[in-house]
Enzyme design. Structure first.
Site, mmCIF file in Angstrom:
data_model
loop_
_atom_site.group_PDB
_atom_site.id
_atom_site.type_symbol
_atom_site.label_atom_id
_atom_site.label_comp_id
_atom_site.label_asym_id
_atom_site.label_seq_id
_atom_site.Cartn_x
_atom_site.Cartn_y
_atom_site.Cartn_z
ATOM 1 N N CYS A 108 0.827 -1.210 0.000
ATOM 2 C CA CYS A 108 0.000 0.000 0.000
ATOM 3 C C CYS A 108 0.869 1.270 0.000
ATOM 4 C CB CYS A 108 -0.999 -0.045 1.155
ATOM 5 S SG CYS A 108 -2.356 1.109 0.916
ATOM 6 N N HIS A 138 -3.587 -5.285 0.325
ATOM 7 C CA HIS A 138 -3.075 -5.720 1.636
ATOM 8 C C HIS A 138 -3.184 -7.227 1.863
ATOM 9 C CE1 HIS A 138 -2.589 -1.807 3.784
ATOM 10 N NE2 HIS A 138 -3.441 -1.394 2.853
ATOM 11 N N GLU A 152 -1.751 -8.991 4.050
ATOM 12 C CA GLU A 152 -1.659 -9.373 5.473
ATOM 13 C C GLU A 152 -3.022 -9.362 6.166
ATOM 14 O OE1 GLU A 152 -0.946 -6.467 4.304
ATOM 15 O OE2 GLU A 152 -1.868 -5.021 5.655
#
Ligand SMILES: *[C@@H]1O[C@H](CO)[C@@H](O)[C@H](O)[C@H]1NC(C)=O
Ligand SMILES: *[C@@H]1O[C@H](CO)[C@@H](O)[C@H](O)[C@H]1NC(C)=O
Ligand SMILES: *[C@@H]1O[C@H](CO)[C@@H](O)[C@H](O)[C@H]1NC(C)=O
Length: 294
Positions: free
Chosen positions: A109, A221, A223
């Site tokens: 990001c 993202h 994660e």
């Protein structure tokens, strides 16, 4: 005889970022959301937090970890401590890779955006709003199939990634495909692996990998799929979403195994590891569950 790198050489540096949110300010000057730490740990790596502030004051752990992760967030891409420290590491990483000292960098990001600024040496961002929206990756022709990032992905998972909304987007700005293709520095440095359409209809680069250097960027993202659960946000948790997140974490950790960096003494190593810090429960006042403050 094949010599294996010892397991203890597998350290990821994660650069801490200045706290911007007023609600978080009482807890520390810089931070790392735990989701990024868990992401690396789930890929089989250990984390060393690199304080962007201490680093700029001359404390360099440069030779002590074998890959660097640039987290998402909200700081300025040119004037923040985070950006300054990332720039110095970026240059060191270019030099290291040039002399055969493999040193990967991953940007998520804001980290992705920072990589584009570091390569282009100017800020090419424009409005590409995709806030709290999960999207299928629109792979460029030949992009994912011949990439390193997606090399270990089984074909059915790549298909799922291109059809199911698994990539979680939380950004207002990005680099449009037109801007990217017009910029000679970006175009020659990175291959574009996927594109996506923002809420305003503009097409932005969502995944890129270095042509020559082991540098990787995702505007989305990976994660959050396994490590963020706030029900107010779009965090895909399907089986395919979790597998995608796992495989990318394993990929990045594995890239670092090719590095020759390591701690000289176990004592030095233990002082720097993330285990010296405790994450704080923050779900009642942030969109994260846990954050490490420094
Ligand atoms: C997908 O990418 C192609 C170019 O490869 C582009 O023309 C198209 O608009 C993109 N579609 C979406 C939905 O992002
Ligand atoms: C985020 O997106 C989800 C899923 O589309 C939606 O249910 C939720 O209301 C959104 N949250 C915010 C804060 O906009
Ligand atoms: C959040 O929860 C923690 C632990 O229960 C508590 O100490 C803290 O005061 C809460 N913060 C806010 C802003 O509600």
């Amino acid at each position: 005889l094949v010599l294996q790198y010892p397991a203890q050489t597998s350290f990821s540096g994660i650069l801490t970022q200045e706290v911007q949110d007023p609600d978080m300010k009482p807890y520390g000057r810089t931070y790392i959301p735990s989701s990024y730490v868990k992401y690396i740990e789930s890929g089989g790596g250990r984390v060393i937090p690199i304080s962007s502030v201490e680093f700029l004051n001359g404390r360099c752990l440069c030779s002590l970890f074998d890959r660097l992760l640039l987290i998402g967030g909200t700081v300025d891409l040119q004037t923040s401590d985070f950006a300054h420290a990332a720039k110095i590491y970026f240059r060191l990483a270019l030099k290291a890779n040039d002399v055969g000292d493999y040193f990967p960098i991953w940007g998520t990001c804001l980290g992705f955006q920072l990589l584009t600024v570091l390569v282009a040496e100017e800020n090419l961002l424009s409005k590409t709003p995709a806030e709290n929206i999960s999207l299928p990756l629109n792979f460029t022709s030949g992009g994912a199939a011949s990439s390193r990032m997606f090399e270990a992905f089984p074909p059915e998972l790549l298909t799922a990634l291109s059809q199911e909304a698994l990539a979680a987007n939380f950004h207002h700005f990005g680099v449009t495909d037109q801007m990217f293709m017009r910029n000679e520095k970006l175009r020659s440095f990175f291959s574009v692996l996927s594109l996506n359409k923002a809420e305003n209809g503009v097409v932005f680069v969502s995944t890129m990998e270095g042509r020559k250097y082991p540098f990787y960027g995702v505007q989305w993202h990976p994660e959050v799929n396994r490590f963020q659960w706030n029900p107010l946000y779009s965090f895909p948790h399907s089986r395919n979403a979790e597998r995608m997140s796992s495989l990318l974490a394993e990929f990045f950790v594995n890239e670092g195994r090719r590095s020759s960096h390591h701690f000289i003494q176990a004592e030095e190593e233990s002082k720097e590891l993330i285990y010296n810090y405790n994450p704080l429960y923050v779900a009642n006042f942030t969109s994260y569950e846990q954050i490490y403050f420094f």
